[in-house]
Design an enzyme around this catalytic site. Structure first.
Site: not given
Length: 261
Positions: A104-106
């Site tokens: 989700t972050e990267s």
């Protein structure tokens, strides 16, 4: 960019003011949350909050499906599993949770940099990286272990409540403490849902280490009045989370039923 939310006008942070949140009230009593100073008589400043670990921004890698990853980084999806396994064992986390956060972050981009300054696979803010002894956030080994250490710390701080720990990872510990639950930021609320859904549907192999638990958190009320009464939550904690229905799209990718609706 101004984004409307229930009871709010939320001006999303886009520049290097990362972590600074100004709260203003307009003539009608509506609340404006922004990272910028507002001039003029139409707004009354309520307070200014700075949380150096805040990583609130609009994510570009979520895509239309649950398993979406940009093609240029799809080769990285399983490339860091050995590091993830080591970090999970060392910090008492589920491997799937680390991977869901990373996804989700990267989107598995080792060089990812958010509009507010977060860096690397686990999108560590500079203050967070320093706090957990990460000297190079673009080094996968350091970044993953730093992110895992932070997640472990947050789970302990919020007594195993995964939804609150994830909200703190995104919006900062101070904001979760301030609002007594998931903060009233749409981006943070969407972030918590997406990470937990990916963990449940894509990366949960049934092994949950340590005291980590899944929490079903339901937003009950929102208010256009003072931010201290903006959001109340009802949390039920269990060791399992109800899986969402997965459907396959025409292009062969998968998504959960919440995206389809």
């Amino acid at each position: 960019m101004i984004k409307k939310a229930v009871g709010f006008i939320l001006l999303l942070p886009v520049f290097t003011w990362a972590g600074t949140t100004y709260t203003y009230k307009d003539a009608d009593g509506g609340i404006l949350l922004t990272d910028r100073k507002m001039n003029g008589t139409q707004y009354t400043k309520v307070n200014v909050t700075y949380y150096a670990d805040s990583n609130m921004h609009r994510y570009q890698n979520w895509g239309k499906s649950e398993s979406a990853v940009l093609p240029s980084y799809s080769r990285n999806k399983n490339a860091f599993d050995a590091i993830i396994k080591d970090a999970a064992q060392q910090h008492g986390l589920a491997e799937g949770l680390i991977k869901a956060v990373m996804h989700t972050e990267s989107g598995f981009n080792t060089s990812a940099r958010s509009p507010v300054g977060a860096q690397g696979l686990m999108q560590l803010m500079p203050a967070t990286a320093k706090r957990f002894n990460v000297f190079n956030s673009f080094d996968p080994q350091q970044n993953i272990h730093g992110g895992a250490k932070y997640l472990s710390f947050l789970l302990k701080r919020f007594k195993g409540n995964m939804s609150l720990a994830l909200a703190a990872y995104n919006a900062g510990e101070g904001n979760v403490q301030k609002y007594g639950g998931i903060p009233p930021f749409k981006e943070t609320q969407d972030y918590v849902h997406r990470v937990m859904s990916r963990y449940s549907n894509l990366y949960n192999n049934g092994l949950i280490l340590g005291s980590t638990t899944l929490s079903n958190t339901q937003i009950i009320t929102k208010s256009a009045q003072a931010p201290t009464s903006t959001l109340s939550v009802k949390t039920q904690t269990s060791t399992k989370t109800k899986a969402r229905e997965i459907i396959q799209l025409a292009d062969g990718t998968f998504t959960d039923i919440s995206v389809r609706n």
